[in-house]
Structure formats: structure tokens, C-alpha cells
Design an enzyme around this catalytic site. Structure first.
Site, PDB file in Angstrom:
ATOM      1  CD  GLU A  33      -3.031   0.605  -0.073  1.00 42.80           C
ATOM      2  OE1 GLU A  33      -2.642   1.773  -0.136  1.00 42.80           O
ATOM      3  OE2 GLU A  33      -3.940   0.194  -0.805  1.00 42.80           O
ATOM      4  CB  THR A  98      -3.521   2.403 -12.878  1.00 43.15           C
ATOM      5  OG1 THR A  98      -3.147   1.596 -11.766  1.00 43.15           O
ATOM      6  CG2 THR A  98      -3.757   3.829 -12.431  1.00 43.15           C
ATOM      7  CG  ASN A 123     -13.563  -3.211 -18.893  1.00 47.91           C
ATOM      8  OD1 ASN A 123     -13.687  -4.401 -18.603  1.00 47.91           O
ATOM      9  ND2 ASN A 123     -14.460  -2.311 -18.596  1.00 47.91           N
ATOM     10  CG  HIS A 154     -17.287   4.573 -14.459  1.00 48.51           C
ATOM     11  ND1 HIS A 154     -17.233   4.844 -15.812  1.00 48.51           N
ATOM     12  CD2 HIS A 154     -16.735   3.341 -14.295  1.00 48.51           C
ATOM     13  CE1 HIS A 154     -16.676   3.818 -16.437  1.00 48.51           C
ATOM     14  NE2 HIS A 154     -16.365   2.883 -15.533  1.00 48.51           N
ATOM     15  CG  HIS A 155     -17.635   4.408  -8.848  1.00 50.44           C
ATOM     16  ND1 HIS A 155     -16.601   5.105  -8.275  1.00 50.44           N
ATOM     17  CD2 HIS A 155     -17.047   3.499  -9.669  1.00 50.44           C
ATOM     18  CE1 HIS A 155     -15.446   4.641  -8.711  1.00 50.44           C
ATOM     19  NE2 HIS A 155     -15.697   3.653  -9.577  1.00 50.44           N
ATOM     20  CE  LYS A 158     -13.330   5.872 -14.623  1.00 49.01           C
ATOM     21  NZ  LYS A 158     -12.109   5.175 -14.185  1.00 49.01           N
ATOM     22  N   GLY A 164     -11.108   5.023 -18.942  1.00 49.80           N
ATOM     23  CA  GLY A 164     -10.141   4.342 -19.815  1.00 49.80           C
ATOM     24  C   GLY A 164     -10.847   3.455 -20.825  1.00 49.80           C
TER      25      GLY A 164
HETATM   26  P1  NAD Z   1      -9.039   3.171  -4.919  1.00 46.96           P
HETATM   27  O1  NAD Z   1      -8.748   4.614  -4.653  1.00 46.96           O
HETATM   28  O2  NAD Z   1     -10.131   2.518  -4.131  1.00 46.96           O
HETATM   29  O3  NAD Z   1      -7.707   2.286  -4.702  1.00 46.96           O
HETATM   30  C1  NAD Z   1      -6.414   2.691  -5.075  1.00 46.96           C
HETATM   31  C2  NAD Z   1      -5.462   2.156  -4.018  1.00 46.96           C
HETATM   32  O4  NAD Z   1      -4.112   2.366  -4.459  1.00 46.96           O
HETATM   33  C3  NAD Z   1      -5.617   2.884  -2.648  1.00 46.96           C
HETATM   34  O5  NAD Z   1      -5.792   1.930  -1.623  1.00 46.96           O
HETATM   35  C4  NAD Z   1      -4.305   3.643  -2.538  1.00 46.96           C
HETATM   36  O6  NAD Z   1      -3.869   3.798  -1.173  1.00 46.96           O
HETATM   37  C5  NAD Z   1      -3.366   2.710  -3.317  1.00 46.96           C
HETATM   38  N1  NAD Z   1      -2.096   3.335  -3.672  1.00 46.96           N
HETATM   39  C6  NAD Z   1      -1.859   4.606  -4.072  1.00 46.96           C
HETATM   40  N2  NAD Z   1      -0.525   4.790  -4.250  1.00 46.96           N
HETATM   41  C7  NAD Z   1       0.075   3.601  -3.971  1.00 46.96           C
HETATM   42  C8  NAD Z   1       1.443   3.153  -3.948  1.00 46.96           C
HETATM   43  N3  NAD Z   1       2.450   3.975  -4.259  1.00 46.96           N
HETATM   44  N4  NAD Z   1       1.703   1.865  -3.603  1.00 46.96           N
HETATM   45  C9  NAD Z   1       0.690   1.028  -3.277  1.00 46.96           C
HETATM   46  N5  NAD Z   1      -0.622   1.413  -3.246  1.00 46.96           N
HETATM   47  C10 NAD Z   1      -0.911   2.675  -3.603  1.00 46.96           C
HETATM   48  O7  NAD Z   1      -9.328   3.082  -6.491  1.00 46.96           O
HETATM   49  P2  NAD Z   1     -10.036   1.886  -7.306  1.00 46.96           P
HETATM   50  O8  NAD Z   1     -11.491   2.185  -7.491  1.00 46.96           O
HETATM   51  O9  NAD Z   1      -9.644   0.571  -6.716  1.00 46.96           O
HETATM   52  O10 NAD Z   1      -9.359   2.073  -8.754  1.00 46.96           O
HETATM   53  C11 NAD Z   1      -7.961   2.019  -8.933  1.00 46.96           C
HETATM   54  C12 NAD Z   1      -7.626   2.187 -10.413  1.00 46.96           C
HETATM   55  O11 NAD Z   1      -8.089   1.052 -11.147  1.00 46.96           O
HETATM   56  C13 NAD Z   1      -8.266   3.408 -11.100  1.00 46.96           C
HETATM   57  O12 NAD Z   1      -7.344   3.957 -12.018  1.00 46.96           O
HETATM   58  C14 NAD Z   1      -9.457   2.817 -11.833  1.00 46.96           C
HETATM   59  O13 NAD Z   1      -9.871   3.589 -12.942  1.00 46.96           O
HETATM   60  C15 NAD Z   1      -8.837   1.501 -12.280  1.00 46.96           C
HETATM   61  N6  NAD Z   1      -9.809   0.455 -12.664  1.00 46.96           N
HETATM   62  C16 NAD Z   1      -9.503  -0.265 -13.766  1.00 46.96           C
HETATM   63  C17 NAD Z   1     -10.332  -1.311 -14.167  1.00 46.96           C
HETATM   64  C18 NAD Z   1      -9.920  -2.166 -15.349  1.00 46.96           C
HETATM   65  O14 NAD Z   1     -10.606  -3.168 -15.659  1.00 46.96           O
HETATM   66  N7  NAD Z   1      -8.790  -1.854 -15.985  1.00 46.96           N
HETATM   67  C19 NAD Z   1     -11.501  -1.611 -13.436  1.00 46.96           C
HETATM   68  C20 NAD Z   1     -11.779  -0.843 -12.299  1.00 46.96           C
HETATM   69  C21 NAD Z   1     -10.916   0.187 -11.903  1.00 46.96           C
END
Ligand code: NAD
Length: 266
Positions: A33, A98, A123, A154-155, A158, A164
């Protein structure tokens, strides 16, 4: 297969830990984290609502990369860039989910992919990857008399827009037409915009509630309209797909792969 989850206390991070637990042959290598997160030292499995694993969440991502066959990263763009560097240095495969990366940040991912296998997707759901293929196909058949619009919702939490996935759908539509999305994208409209430019691909973004992810591609002509829609019902869907990608990537040679490679769609 040992899978590490960076950002394991996040909304997606917890789902990813659950998905590792549910996947035969997958074992949780650990979780990391952000430095000042309250989750440091906690058990990642307990945090995900599972039985205790005896593991502790670290803020030292390098240790996690060294202990993993593949690391899955759904965090924030700045962290994902650092993690791509660690993947390259430790030779560990990476699944970066991400979204919202700048062109410079994307270049770091592409550089790392010359050294390790990386499966990057806006996705990871089967349905959306099918939608990407259909969008490209429909756009390649229809002419410029059909305006293309991408609508997403989205929620409220976001942080990037358009999503993306919406941008990936725009890219697929542009590819179908043999043009570059950068040259034809209308990402935002506000005020006196003038008439719609023929051939442009428009985006509209809705935010609210806890919507997991809705995407529609609309092809509109003077006489008819085609709409293709995908609605995600549970974010566990993305987590399952990402762990499937991680299992696939761990045995692959260096390269930048897409979810369509993993699913065998191409
Ligand atoms: P979130 O804010 O709930 O979670 C992000 C987490 O990353 C947090 O717990 C934060 O503390 C942690 N973090 C930040 N910097 C960090 C570091 N240096 N080292 C370790 N952990 C770190 O967000 P989320 O809703 O879980 O979404 C995260 C990302 O995933 C977003 O960019 C979202 O758009 C993307 N996403 C992609 C898909 C896909 O299918 N590609 C699906 C859903 C979400």
C-alpha cells in the site's frame, strides 16, 4: 503461481485479493500500500473479508515484486509508473489496470514491456473486450454519415474522465475508420460548440451513485441509430479478469499484451 497485489486496500485491491483466493493454482504472494496508508501491517486477506493469511501489507513494493511471479496494480498513475520500473528491475510480470495515464506515463509502461510481460487493459471483462471488437467492426462497415458517440457512467468516486474503457472504445472506433483517435476526439463539449464536425468521435461522461461501469457506443445517421451497450454489475468481474491475465502473463516472454491476447479474441 504467486501473485502480488499493490494497492491491496483499495476498492479494486480487495477484490483482487478475493479473486486470487478463488483462482485454482493462484497463491497470494502479499500486498503493498501507499507509504502513509492505515493498512500497512494489516493482513491483506482479512481486509478482503477472507480468513487470515499470516501476510502483512508492506510499503516496500520491491520486496513484493521479488516474492511474486506476477504483480497486479490497480492504484494511481504515479504509483503504476514506479511499479513498472520495479517490474523491469526484478523481471516480474505486471498487470497494470490503472487508468488515466498520461502519454509520458504510458511510455514508461511500454519501455518496461521490452523486458517483461505486461498485460494492460482499460477493462479486463470478457464482455467489454467483445464490445471493443464489435465497435471496430461496425465502425469499419459504416461511413461518415454515421456519427459515433461514446457514453459512459461510473460511480461518484472515479477520478478520471472519460473512463479508460470509453477511450479504448473510441480508439477501436477510430481504428475501424482508419484514423487516429487523437485527430478526431471530442472529449468535452460545453457552451456554444458549433455544429458537430463530420467524422469526429464524441464522448459523454456521467458520474453518480455506485455505478460499476456502463458503456455505450452509439452510431447515429439521419435515418437510423445503432447502440451497443455493456453494463458491469459487479467490480469483481474486473478482478477475476485481471487475475486470469496475471496467470497467463507469468509464463509469457517480454511484450505488451492486451486482454484480447489473453482471451484469444484476435
Ligand atoms: P481506490 O482509490 O479505491 O484504490 C487505489 C489504491 O491504491 C488505494 O488503496 C491507494 O492507497 C493505493 N495506492 C496509491 N498509491 C500507492 C502506492 N504507491 N503503492 C501502493 N498502493 C498505492 O481506487 P479503485 O477504485 O480501486 O481504482 C484504482 C484504479 O483502477 C483506477 O485507475 C481505476 O480507474 C482503475 N480500474 C480499472 C479497471 C480495469 O478493468 N482496468 C476496473 C476498475 C478500476
Amino acid at each position: 503461481m504467486k501473485i502480488g497485489i499493490v494497492g491491496c486496500a483499495g476498492r479494486m485491491g480487495r477484490m483482487l485479493v478475493q479473486a486470487v483466493h478463488q483462482t485454482p493454482g493462484a497463491e497470494l504472494a502479499g500486498g503493498s500500500e501507499a507509504k502513509h496508508s492505515d493498512a500497512i501491517g494489516e493482513d491483506p486477506a482479512l481486509l478482503a473479508g477472507l480468513k487470515a493469511s499470516g501476510l502483512k501489507i508492506t510499503d516496500d513494493a520491491r520486496v513484493l515484486f521479488e516474492a511474486s511471479d506476477c504483480v497486479v496494480d490497480f492504484t494511481v498513475p504515479a504509483a503504476t509508473v514506479l511499479h513498472a520500473g520495479l517490474a523491469k528491475e526484478t523481471g516480474t510480470a505486471l498487470v497494470p489496470g490503472t487508468t488515466g495515464l498520461s502519454a509520458d506515463q504510458q511510455a514508461v509502461i511500454e519501455d518496461a514491456a521490452q523486458s517483461v510481460a505486461i498485460v494492460q487493459a482499460a477493462n479486463y471483462s470478457v464482455g467489454v473486450n467483445l464490445l471493443l471488437g464489435l465497435t471496430e467492426q461496425v465502425a469499419s462497415i459504416l461511413g461518415d454519415d454515421f456519427d459515433i458517440e461514446v457514453l459512459e457512467m461510473h460511480h461518484r468516486h472515479k477520478i478520471d474522465a472519460p473512463s479508460g474503457t470509453a477511450l479504448a472504445l473510441g480508439k477501436a472506433a477510430a481504428a475501424g475508420r482508419g484514423v487516429s483517435l487523437d485527430d478526431v476526439a471530442d472529449r468535452v463539449r460545453d457552451g456554444i460548440t458549433g455544429e458537430r464536425t463530420v467524422g469526429n468521435i464524441g464522448f459523454a461522461t456521467l458520474r453518480g451513485g455506485m455505478v460499476v461501469g456502463d458503456h455505450s457506443v452509439i452510431f447515429a445517421s439521419d435515418d437510423e441509430r445503432i447502440e451497443i451497450t455493456h453494463r458491469a454489475a459487479d467490480r469483481g468481474l474486473f478482478a477475476k479478469g485481471a487475475i486470469r491475465a496475471a496467470m497467463w502473463a507469468a509464463s509469457k516472454d517480454a511484450g505488451l499484451y492486451s486482454m484480447r491476447d489473453v482471451l484469444g479474441f484476435d
